[in-house]
Enzyme design. Structure first.
Site, mmCIF file in Angstrom:
data_model
loop_
_atom_site.group_PDB
_atom_site.id
_atom_site.type_symbol
_atom_site.label_atom_id
_atom_site.label_comp_id
_atom_site.label_asym_id
_atom_site.label_seq_id
_atom_site.Cartn_x
_atom_site.Cartn_y
_atom_site.Cartn_z
ATOM 1 N N LYS A 57 0.817 -0.958 0.253
ATOM 2 C CA LYS A 57 -0.227 -0.144 0.010
ATOM 3 C C LYS A 57 0.872 1.261 -0.534
ATOM 4 C CE LYS A 57 -4.608 0.553 2.495
ATOM 5 N NZ LYS A 57 -5.042 0.793 3.420
HETATM 6 C C1 E4P Z 1 -8.245 0.812 3.379
HETATM 7 O O1 E4P Z 1 -7.541 0.857 2.892
HETATM 8 C C2 E4P Z 1 -8.245 2.142 4.978
HETATM 9 O O2 E4P Z 1 -7.589 2.410 5.499
HETATM 10 C C3 E4P Z 1 -9.617 1.962 5.042
HETATM 11 O O3 E4P Z 1 -10.976 2.139 4.707
HETATM 12 C C4 E4P Z 1 -9.804 3.769 5.649
HETATM 13 O O4 E4P Z 1 -11.016 4.170 7.063
HETATM 14 P P1 E4P Z 1 -11.714 4.842 7.769
HETATM 15 O O5 E4P Z 1 -11.443 6.298 6.874
HETATM 16 O O6 E4P Z 1 -12.167 4.732 8.162
HETATM 17 O O7 E4P Z 1 -9.792 5.103 8.453
#
Ligand code: E4P
Length: 218
Positions: free
Chosen positions: A87
């Site tokens: 990521k």
């Molecule tokens: C996923 O890849 C993200 O890091 C995540 O969905 C972020 O979610 P949040 O906005 O609830 O922290």
């Protein structure tokens, strides 16, 4: 549409995996910290445990914000297990790192995407997944699902291979609306996945069937 679970909690990953509908897992540094996983060695071990549980599409996020650091981390993370997807944040060096990974057969998920313009850059750089954070877009008084529609439309115009991964899902309706919008993947908290099961008429109907069956046995 593929279903990923958005957590680093092993119990929740197991519960979703046991349903038989899980296609992957997304984590981020906040989700890892929430589970109390500390130190590089433990963090890497935790990723391997998740990979062994689910077997595919496990997003592990880099911490560096410069090209060299991101590439170094991408090499290390991707060597952990074939299921790892690195990521990488949507920043200038992140775009360069996405391109490097794409040229070097390392799978990537471009994270922290909040606009169609950013999503175009991620696709051009060869990201395997792009993660628009729709819940956070909603929180800032814009329409997150509309962003998914826009990206799906643009990618369709050019046949980009990058999969649209709707992230920051807050509820079951988000999942349904992302499916309508043509998202390739939704990454969701367990509560939103389980929320899809719920309908009062299912419960009432089942209760009635069971009562009627009991009567027919009397
Ligand atoms: C996923 O890849 C993200 O890091 C995540 O969905 C972020 O979610 P949040 O906005 O609830 O922290």
């Amino acid at each position: 549409m593929k279903f990923f679970i958005d957590t680093a909690n092993l119990q929740q990953i197991k519960e979703a995996n046991d349903l038989g509908i899980l296609d992957g897992v997304t984590t981020n540094p906040s989700l890892m910290a929430k589970e109390g996983i500390k130190g590089e060695e433990n963090i890497l071990k935790h990723y391997v445990t998740i990979c062994e549980m689910v077997g595919k599409n496990v997003s592990a996020e880099v911490i560096s914000t410069d090209f060299d650091g991101m590439v170094k981390e991408a090499k290390k993370l991707s060597a952990l297990h074939p299921a790892i997807v690195v990521k990488i944040p949507m920043i200038k060096d992140g775009v360069k790192a996405l391109k490097w990974c794409s040229d070097n057969n390392i799978k990537t998920n471009c994270t922290l995407v909040f606009s169609a313009g950013q999503a175009i850059l991620a696709a051009k750089a060869g990201a395997n997944f792009v993660s628009p954070f729709i819940g956070r877009v909603d929180d800032s008084n814009w329409d997150g699902v509309q962003l998914i529609e826009q990206i799906v439309h643009i990618y369709g115009n050019y046949g980009y291979k990058t999969e649209v991964l709707a992230a920051s899902i807050r509820n079951p309706l988000h999942i349904v609306r992302c499916a309508e919008a043509g998202a390739d993947v939704c990454t969701c908290p367990l509560s939103s996945i389980m929320g899809l099961l719920k309908h009062p008429l299912t419960d009432i109907g089942l209760q009635q069937f069971l009562e009627d069956h009991k009567k027919s046995q009397a």
